[in-house]
Scaffold this active site. Sequence first.
Site, mmCIF file in Angstrom:
data_model
loop_
_atom_site.group_PDB
_atom_site.id
_atom_site.type_symbol
_atom_site.label_atom_id
_atom_site.label_comp_id
_atom_site.label_asym_id
_atom_site.label_seq_id
_atom_site.Cartn_x
_atom_site.Cartn_y
_atom_site.Cartn_z
ATOM 1 N N ASP A 114 -6.550 -5.219 -4.695
ATOM 2 C CA ASP A 114 -6.265 -3.820 -4.380
ATOM 3 C C ASP A 114 -4.916 -3.368 -4.942
ATOM 4 O O ASP A 114 -4.703 -2.175 -5.185
ATOM 5 C CB ASP A 114 -6.219 -3.586 -2.868
ATOM 6 C CG ASP A 114 -7.326 -4.245 -2.076
ATOM 7 O OD1 ASP A 114 -7.723 -5.376 -2.422
ATOM 8 O OD2 ASP A 114 -7.768 -3.657 -1.074
ATOM 9 N N ASP B 185 0.804 -1.218 0.000
ATOM 10 C CA ASP B 185 0.000 0.000 0.000
ATOM 11 C C ASP B 185 0.839 1.272 0.000
ATOM 12 O O ASP B 185 0.284 2.383 0.069
ATOM 13 C CB ASP B 185 -0.961 -0.001 1.187
ATOM 14 C CG ASP B 185 -2.070 -1.017 1.012
ATOM 15 O OD1 ASP B 185 -2.605 -1.100 -0.106
ATOM 16 O OD2 ASP B 185 -2.402 -1.728 1.974
#
Length: 393
Positions: free
Chosen positions: A171, A110
Amino acid sequence: MTSPSRVSIDTDAAITAVLDTVRRTIAAFPPAEGVFPDDTTNDGEHYPLRHAENGIPVGGNGGWTTSFWPGMEWIAYQLTGDEEFKTAGLAHLADFARRVDAEEDLETHDLGFLYTLAAVAPYRLLGDEEGRRAALSAANHLMTRFLEPAGIIQAWGTLSDPEQRGRTIIDSLMNLPLLSWAYEQTGEERFADAVRRHATQLRINIIREDDTTFHTFHWDPETGEALRGTTAQGAADDSCWARGQAWGIYGFALNHRATGDPELLDAAWRCADYFLAHLPEDRVAYWDLVFTDGSGEPRDTSSAAIAVCGLYELADIEGPGARSERAIAAADEILASLIEKYRPTSADAHTVLTQSVYNKRNDHGVEEGSLWGDYFFFEALARHADPAWRPAW
């Protein structure tokens, strides 16, 4: 050709409401003090970010969601030119530069979410060299998670974690734009190669034959063999987690834009067509696409907001024509529903979109506001107001 009629949306009023919320939140969580709101609201109220046992103080810059807050500040600055938003964004940039320099809580894919919105954005808008330096440092850290010969970026955990080794999640497609930007800045082919290979592996393995998606997928890190799909947040391993499908729409589209690979564009449309075909009457998804009207399950407005941004991205990529018109029409319908039915009624709220779901399986952040839902809702409004407007991705 006559332009198709669009759903009537009072974008100006919705943007004004978001700007008011951003100003209130800056006052409540001062950027210069390094205080961040939590991932989600708690009973509709935002509190300082809480952390697991990782040494980061309450409110400190850790986890994967903190950049959505400066991301909103930079959109607000783009739309208004108001120095208040610029000052707040630069204060957050300083904290993100400190975080990457201290190598604090960087064991995650991330980094793409974090440093695109917090560091690439001010570099794109202002030419800020600290933003460029911090973002390139984060991109280099992200590259340490690229696993040969699987050709994927590991999502979670340390590279020695046996449970997470060789696992990625859908993601991750939204984290790749940091590497595409790093390639633009440096010309180093390793960044572009990682984007191509990782996006291709997800296209081949994380999308099922029926155009649904796995949340997570596992590879053998030694041989590169594709092993199995699972979920961490969907209703079941073989269900279709709504936010994951929305990440697929937007993420494959963005990576098509970066690579020019037509198969990634096709993947984005496959995700979009399935998502749109499995929406309830008001066009706002339940948290897993196996559920629909009458299920009694909660919605996930963050999935809806992400999908809107992805559909507008597809429309921009396609240019004039039937496919673009279809994407815009679908996005407009969802956005209009979010504006009409899913905004807070309180005049002093610190969130702009209600009924998001973080993790239904763990009963975490269910039917609450979320930082990422707020960010993508704001991005969707900006895209609708000005189709030529571009985000940081």
